[in-house]
Design a protein around this motif. Structure first.
Motif, PDB file in Angstrom:
ATOM      1  N   GLU A 137      -8.360   3.225  -7.187  1.00 58.12           N
ATOM      2  CA  GLU A 137      -9.112   4.343  -7.685  1.00 58.12           C
ATOM      3  C   GLU A 137      -8.835   5.727  -6.895  1.00 58.12           C
ATOM      4  O   GLU A 137      -9.062   6.864  -7.404  1.00 58.12           O
ATOM      5  N   THR A 138      -7.950   5.890  -5.672  1.00 62.41           N
ATOM      6  CA  THR A 138      -7.691   7.057  -5.093  1.00 62.41           C
ATOM      7  C   THR A 138      -6.504   7.782  -5.995  1.00 62.41           C
ATOM      8  O   THR A 138      -6.715   8.928  -6.132  1.00 62.41           O
ATOM      9  N   ALA A 139      -5.765   7.129  -6.634  1.00 59.96           N
ATOM     10  CA  ALA A 139      -4.899   7.500  -7.502  1.00 59.96           C
ATOM     11  C   ALA A 139      -5.595   8.106  -8.774  1.00 59.96           C
ATOM     12  O   ALA A 139      -5.136   9.174  -9.218  1.00 59.96           O
ATOM     13  N   ARG A 140      -6.864   7.889  -9.157  1.00 60.70           N
ATOM     14  CA  ARG A 140      -7.438   8.382 -10.134  1.00 60.70           C
ATOM     15  C   ARG A 140      -8.431   9.531  -9.542  1.00 60.70           C
ATOM     16  O   ARG A 140      -8.641  10.422 -10.392  1.00 60.70           O
ATOM     17  N   HIS A 141      -9.215   9.207  -8.686  1.00 61.31           N
ATOM     18  CA  HIS A 141     -10.277  10.054  -7.943  1.00 61.31           C
ATOM     19  C   HIS A 141     -10.010  10.876  -6.943  1.00 61.31           C
ATOM     20  O   HIS A 141     -10.800  11.527  -6.473  1.00 61.31           O
ATOM     21  N   GLY A 142      -9.053  10.650  -6.022  1.00 60.45           N
ATOM     22  CA  GLY A 142      -8.906  11.208  -4.793  1.00 60.45           C
ATOM     23  C   GLY A 142      -9.311  10.221  -3.759  1.00 60.45           C
ATOM     24  O   GLY A 142      -9.837   9.215  -3.777  1.00 60.45           O
TER      25      GLY A 142
ATOM     26  N   LEU B 297       0.808  -1.242   0.056  1.00 62.90           N
ATOM     27  CA  LEU B 297      -0.046   0.077  -0.144  1.00 62.90           C
ATOM     28  C   LEU B 297       0.790   1.122  -0.076  1.00 62.90           C
ATOM     29  O   LEU B 297       0.258   2.298   0.146  1.00 62.90           O
ATOM     30  N   ARG B 298       2.133   1.016   0.049  1.00 63.74           N
ATOM     31  CA  ARG B 298       2.855   2.353   0.002  1.00 63.74           C
ATOM     32  C   ARG B 298       2.684   3.481   1.139  1.00 63.74           C
ATOM     33  O   ARG B 298       2.601   4.343   0.965  1.00 63.74           O
ATOM     34  N   SER B 299       2.336   2.887   2.449  1.00 66.45           N
ATOM     35  CA  SER B 299       1.795   3.709   3.435  1.00 66.45           C
ATOM     36  C   SER B 299       2.099   3.034   4.753  1.00 66.45           C
ATOM     37  O   SER B 299       2.348   2.098   4.816  1.00 66.45           O
ATOM     38  N   LEU B 300       2.041   3.861   5.795  1.00 68.76           N
ATOM     39  CA  LEU B 300       2.193   3.290   7.087  1.00 68.76           C
ATOM     40  C   LEU B 300       1.010   3.472   7.844  1.00 68.76           C
ATOM     41  O   LEU B 300       0.792   2.587   8.640  1.00 68.76           O
ATOM     42  N   THR B 301       0.224   4.549   7.793  1.00 71.49           N
ATOM     43  CA  THR B 301      -1.258   4.667   8.543  1.00 71.49           C
ATOM     44  C   THR B 301      -2.117   3.350   8.063  1.00 71.49           C
ATOM     45  O   THR B 301      -2.616   2.755   9.219  1.00 71.49           O
ATOM     46  N   MET B 302      -2.218   3.312   6.971  1.00 73.96           N
ATOM     47  CA  MET B 302      -3.102   2.203   6.427  1.00 73.96           C
ATOM     48  C   MET B 302      -2.822   0.790   6.845  1.00 73.96           C
ATOM     49  O   MET B 302      -3.727   0.119   7.347  1.00 73.96           O
ATOM     50  N   PRO B 303      -1.717   0.416   6.950  1.00 70.25           N
ATOM     51  CA  PRO B 303      -1.276  -0.968   7.189  1.00 70.25           C
ATOM     52  C   PRO B 303      -1.549  -1.325   8.833  1.00 70.25           C
ATOM     53  O   PRO B 303      -2.013  -2.174   9.129  1.00 70.25           O
ATOM     54  N   VAL B 304      -1.280  -0.091   9.614  1.00 65.48           N
ATOM     55  CA  VAL B 304      -1.411  -0.179  11.188  1.00 65.48           C
ATOM     56  C   VAL B 304      -3.013  -0.305  11.293  1.00 65.48           C
ATOM     57  O   VAL B 304      -3.562  -0.987  12.041  1.00 65.48           O
TER      58      VAL B 304
ATOM     59  N   ALA C 100      -5.133   8.743   6.052  1.00 66.18           N
ATOM     60  CA  ALA C 100      -5.020   7.201   5.729  1.00 66.18           C
ATOM     61  C   ALA C 100      -3.821   6.850   5.039  1.00 66.18           C
ATOM     62  O   ALA C 100      -3.410   5.690   5.247  1.00 66.18           O
ATOM     63  N   TRP C 101      -3.494   7.495   4.255  1.00 65.24           N
ATOM     64  CA  TRP C 101      -2.487   7.097   3.084  1.00 65.24           C
ATOM     65  C   TRP C 101      -0.983   7.696   3.769  1.00 65.24           C
ATOM     66  O   TRP C 101      -0.071   7.688   2.525  1.00 65.24           O
ATOM     67  N   TRP C 102      -0.794   8.326   4.705  1.00 62.99           N
ATOM     68  CA  TRP C 102       0.226   8.852   5.102  1.00 62.99           C
ATOM     69  C   TRP C 102       1.454   7.758   5.143  1.00 62.99           C
ATOM     70  O   TRP C 102       1.261   6.781   5.825  1.00 62.99           O
ATOM     71  N   PRO C 103       2.663   8.054   4.653  1.00 66.69           N
ATOM     72  CA  PRO C 103       3.073   9.209   4.058  1.00 66.69           C
ATOM     73  C   PRO C 103       2.882   9.247   2.367  1.00 66.69           C
ATOM     74  O   PRO C 103       3.812  10.082   1.818  1.00 66.69           O
ATOM     75  N   SER C 104       2.239   8.493   1.949  1.00 61.95           N
ATOM     76  CA  SER C 104       2.169   8.333   0.606  1.00 61.95           C
ATOM     77  C   SER C 104       1.447   9.716  -0.072  1.00 61.95           C
ATOM     78  O   SER C 104       0.675  10.501   0.649  1.00 61.95           O
ATOM     79  N   ARG C 105       1.985   9.934  -1.317  1.00 55.75           N
ATOM     80  CA  ARG C 105       1.377  11.374  -1.817  1.00 55.75           C
ATOM     81  C   ARG C 105       0.059  11.210  -2.187  1.00 55.75           C
ATOM     82  O   ARG C 105      -0.515  12.202  -2.733  1.00 55.75           O
ATOM     83  N   LEU C 106      -0.502   9.922  -2.159  1.00 60.71           N
ATOM     84  CA  LEU C 106      -1.877   9.868  -2.420  1.00 60.71           C
ATOM     85  C   LEU C 106      -2.822  10.953  -1.607  1.00 60.71           C
ATOM     86  O   LEU C 106      -3.618  11.440  -1.965  1.00 60.71           O
ATOM     87  N   GLY C 107      -2.224  11.034  -0.357  1.00 58.60           N
ATOM     88  CA  GLY C 107      -3.294  11.828   0.672  1.00 58.60           C
ATOM     89  C   GLY C 107      -2.954  13.181   0.335  1.00 58.60           C
ATOM     90  O   GLY C 107      -3.914  13.947   0.640  1.00 58.60           O
TER      91      GLY C 107
END
Length: 697
Positions: A597-602, A530-537, A674-681
Motif C-alpha cells: 500500500e505504501t508503494a501506491r499511496h505513500g 521488506l527491502r529495509s533496515l529500519t523496519m526489520p530492526v 521507517a523504510w530507510w534506506p528503501s526509496r519508499l520512504g
C-alpha cells in the motif's frame, strides 16, 4: 477452449494429488507413536558429566534395567512377619516376565512404618508391556495390612506413557474442533472452514509420514512432547496461512473478479509473505540443532518439516480448491466490497493511530516494559516431580511416600564412578559431603555392599541424598559432591539429581547461543522481504519485548494461579523460539501489505490501509493459533501446559497489542524513515490521494 480446459485441469489435478496424499499418508499421524520414545535418559545433554556416568553404568550392567522401587507403608509399625512376606514376594519375582536380575530384600525405614525394595525391569518393554508388568508386580508384592506403591524410573515412564496415550486422538480432535468452531464464527460459511481444515489435515498427514520415515531410520528422534508440538504447529500454521490467502481471494471476489483471476491474484500476493513466514519459523526451529539437549535438537527438524508441509498445502491445495469452488466456497455469505475491512472496528483503530501515533505506541510500550522486568525471576531450574504431571500420578504419590519415610534421595541416589584403588577413600569423602546421608560402593549383586564390583579398574559408589532428588537442594548437593571429588582422577558424579542439574545448566548455555542466532535469522529474512533496515530492526525489537513481557506474566501466574513452583529449563527457550518466530509471522502479514500500500499511496496512507485491510484476518489467525496451542493442556504434563500458556497468551498479546497498536503507531510516527534506506520512504503521493481509510466511503 483448450486454454479454458487447462485452467480447470491444473487445480483439479492438485486437489486430486492432495486427496491421494491424505488418503495414503493420513494414517501416519496415528503411527508416529510407534517410532517415538518417552525414555527421558535418551534426551540428556551428550557432553554432560551425568551422561558419561550413565554410559559407565552400562559397563557395570547397571543400565540394563529400569529400576522399580516398591514402597510398603503402614499407619503403625511394620511387623517382622510383614517384612518377611515382602522379601519373599520380591524374591518370587526373579525370572518373572519383564523382570531382570535379582530383586533386593525389603528393608525397613528408620521410623519403622515403611518398607522398601528394588527390582529391575527389562528396558525393551514397550509402553503397554511396561504397564502390564507393573500391574503384575503390584499384585504380586501386596502384603496384608500394608499399602503397596511403585516408584522409580520405570513407574514414571509408565505414567508418561499414560499421559501421552491420547496424543493422536484427544489432542488432535480438540485442536481440529476448536479451529473449526473459530472458522465457522469468522467466515459464517459452511464449506470454507471445512476446506481449510482439510488442507491442515493433509499437511499433517504428509508431515507425519516424512517424520515417521526419518525416525524409523534413526535420522530424527521423536518423543511425546515433540509429537504433540508437531500436531499443533502444523494445524495452527496451515490455518494461519490459509486465512491470509483466503482473505485475499475473498477481497478479489468482492471487486467482481472471476474465480480464476481472484485465485491467481490471491496466490501471487500471498506467496511471498507465506514463504517468508514459513522460512522464519522453520529456520528458527532449525536453530535448535545448535542445542546440546537431544530433545531440543529433535524438535528442530521435526517442527521445520511440519511448517514446510503446512506452507505447501496452503499454496497448492487451498488455492486449487478455492478456484474449483469459486463463490460457493463462501456460501451462504457473499463477498462484498465492505468485506475488505475498510469500515468498522479496524477503521476506528486506524483513525486512532493516525491521530495520536506517539501516544498509542508509548501507552503500548510502557506496560510491556513493566511486565518484562519480572522475566528474569522465572524459576527455570526444573519442575519438581510432584508437579511434573497435572493431576494425580501413581509414581508421584509413591515417591512422596518414599520421601516421607526414607531419606529424600532414596531410590534415586547420586552415582559416582571412581577408581577401584580409591574406592574406600571416595566413599568416605562422599559420605562427609553436606546433604549426603550415606554412601557405599555397589557390589556384584547390584546393591551397595562391602564387596564392590570392579570393571576396568573402576567401581560405582551410590550416595543417598538427604533431600528429594528433584529439589534445588539436591542439585546443590551434587555441586558440592563434584567440588569435593573432582580432585580425584577419573571420578565422575551422575544420577538423577545430577542429570537435572546438567540439563538445567545446558539449557542456559543453549539459550545464550540460540537466541542471537534466531534473532539474526529473522532479521535477515525481514531485510530481504521488506527491502529495509529500519523496519526489520523495529519488528524484531517489538516481538522480543512481547516475549519478555509474556515471560514476566508467566513468572507472576505460574506459582500464584497454576500452582507451579518451577519450570523446565527448556521452557524459556521454547517460548522464545515459538513466540518470536510466530510473532514475526503476523508482522510479516501486516508489513508486506503495508509495503504494497505504501508503494501506491505513500508511507502514511500505506500503514493505515495495511492495518485496516489485514486487521480482521490477522486477528483471526492469532486467535486460531492461540486456541490450537491451548489444546496442549489436554496432555497432563506441566511442561506442555506451561508452553501452551506462554505461546497462547503471547500470540494474543502480540496480535491484539503489538501488531494492532504498537507497530502501526511506531511506523506512522516515523513516517518514511521507517523504510530507510528503501526509496519508499522518499516517495511522495499527490495530496489528492492522501485520504485516510477512516474517511473513505
Amino acid at each position: 477452449m483448450a486454454r479454458r480446459s487447462t485452467r480447470w485441469l491444473v487445480p483439479a489435478l492438485l486437489v486430486l494429488a492432495w486427496l491421494a496424499v491424505g488418503g495414503g499418508l493420513g494414517p501416519f499421524a496415528g503411527k508416529l507413536t510407534e517410532v517415538s520414545t518417552n525414555d527421558q535418559a535418551a534426551f540428556l545433554p551428550q557432553s554432560a558429566e551425568s551422561t558419561h556416568v550413565l554410559k559407565a553404568q552400562e559397563t557395570f550392567r547397571q543400565g540394563d534395567g529400569q529400576p522399580v522401587i516398591v514402597v510398603w507403608t503402614s499407619g503403625a509399625s511394620v511387623t517382622p512377619e510383614q517384612t518377611t512376606a515382602a522379601t519373599r514376594a520380591l524374591a518370587a519375582l526373579r525370572g518373572a516376565p519383564g523382570v531382570v536380575g535379582t530383586p533386593t530384600p525389603a528393608f525397613p525405614s528408620d521410623d519403622g512404618r515403611a518398607l522398601q525394595g528394588v527390582l529391575q525391569l527389562s528396558p525393551d518393554l514397550g509402553p503397554g508391556d511396561l504397564g502390564d508388568a507393573l500391574d503384575r508386580i503390584r499384585a504380586s508384592v501386596a502384603v496384608d495390612g500394608l499399602t503397596t506403591q511403585l516408584a522409580g524410573p520405570a513407574a514414571t515412564r509408565a505414567d508418561l506413557g499414560d499421559a501421552f496415550a491420547g496424543i493422536d486422538g484427544v489432542l488432535l480432535g480438540v485442536a481440529l474442533v476448536t479451529v473449526l468452531i473459530i472458522l465457522l464464527a469468522v467466515y459464517r460459511s459452511v464449506l470454507l472452514p471445512l476446506v481449510i481444515i482439510l488442507g491442515a489435515v493433509f499437511a499433517l498427514g504428509l508431515a507425519c509420514a516424512v517424520v515417521y520415515f526419518l525416525a524409523d531410520r534413526d535420522i530424527v528422534r521423536v518423543d511425546g512432547q515433540v509429537q504433540g508440538i508437531l500436531f499443533i504447529l502444523v494445524i495452527g500454521a496451515a490455518t494461519d496461512y490459509a486465512l491470509l490467502l483466503t482473505a485475499r481471494f475473498r477481497e478479489e471476489l468482492a471487486t467482481g473478479a472471476d474465480r480464476f483471476t481472484a485465485g491467481r491474484i490471491a496466490l501471487r500476493q500471498s506467496v511471498e509473505p507465506i514463504v517468508a513466514s514459513a522460512a522464519t519459523v522453520a529456520l528458527g526451529l532449525l536453530a535448535l540443532l545448535l542445542s546440546n539437549l537431544t530433545n531440543n535438537r529433535a524438535l528442530g527438524p521435526v517442527g521445520a518439516i511440519g511448517i514446510a508441509c503446512a506452507a505447501l498445502s496452503a499454496l497448492t491445495f487451498l488455492p486449487a480448491a478455492l478456484v474449483l469452488l469459486g463463490r460457493a466456497a463462501l456460501w451462504p455469505a457473499r463477498p462484498r466490497p465492505s468485506d475488505t475491512g475498510a469500515q468498522g472496528l479496524w477503521n476506528r483503530v486506524a483513525a486512532l493511530v493516525d491521530r495520536r501515533p506517539r501516544l498509542v505506541w508509548v501507552a503500548s510500550v510502557l506496560p510491556l516494559v513493566a511486565l518484562a522486568f519480572f522475566a528474569p525471576q522465572l524459576n527455570a531450574r526444573g519442575v519438581p516431580l510432584d508437579e511434573t504431571f497435572v493431576g494425580d500420578a501413581p509414581s508421584v504419590a509413591a515417591q512422596a511416600a518414599l520421601s516421607e519415610h526414607f531419606p529424600g534421595g532414596s531410590g534415586q541416589p547420586a552415582v559416582i564412578v571412581a577408581p577401584a584403588a580409591r574406592a574406600t577413600a571416595i566413599v568416605e569423602k562422599a559420605g562427609a559431603v553436606e546433604g549426603v546421608s550415606g554412601a557405599a560402593a555397589v557390589s556384584a549383586s547390584g546393591r551397595p555392599g562391602d564387596d564392590p564390583k570392579v570393571v576396568d579398574g573402576r567401581v560405582l559408589v551410590e550416595a543417598t541424598l538427604r533431600d528429594a532428588p528433584d529439589s534445588d537442594a539436591a542439585q546443590d548437593t551434587v555441586r558440592r559432591l563434584r567440588s569435593a571429588l573432582h580432585g580425584e582422577d577419573g571420578v565422575l558424579v551422575g544420577g538423577y539429581s545430577a542429570q537435572r542439574y546438567d540439563t538445567t545448566e545446558t539449557a542456559r548455555q543453549d539459550t545464550l547461543v540460540i537466541v542471537p542466532v534466531v534473532l539474526g535469522i529473522i532479521l535477515l529474512i525481514l531485510i530481504v522481504l521488506l527491502r529495509s533496515l529500519t523496519m526489520p530492526v523495529l519488528l524484531v525489537a517489538t516481538v522480543a519485548l512481547n516475549f519478555l513481557a509474556v515471560l514476566g506474566v508467566s513468572t507472576l501466574l505460574f506459582p500464584h494461579l497454576f500452582g507451579f513452583t518451577g519450570s523446565d529449563a527448556s521452557v524459556p527457550l521454547y517460548g522464545f523460539v515459538f513466540l518470536v518466530a510466530l510473532g514475526v509471522d503476523y508482522n510479516i502479514f501486516l508489513m508486506s501489505r503495508v509495503r504494497e500500500e505504501t508503494a501506491r499511496h505513500g508511507a502514511r496512507e500505506g500503514v493505515l490501509r495495511g492495518l485496516v485491510t489485514t486487521g480482521g484476518v490477522i486477528t483471526s489467525a492469532g486467535v486460531v493459533l492461540a486456541a490450537t496451542f491451548a489444546a496442549l493442556v489436554v496432555i497432563p504434563l506441566a511442561f506442555l501446559v506451561q508452553i501452551a500458556f506462554i505461546v497462547a497468551f503471547g500470540v494474543l498479546l502480540d496480535t491484539l497489542v503489538v501488531r494492532s497498536l504498537l507497530v502501526p503507531a511506531l511506523v506512522r510516527d516515523l513516517g518514511g524513515r521507517a523504510w530507510w534506506p528503501s526509496r519508499l520512504g522518499r516517495e511522495h503521493v499527490p495530496a489528492a490521494e492522501e485520504s485516510s481509510p477512516a474517511r473513505q466511503h
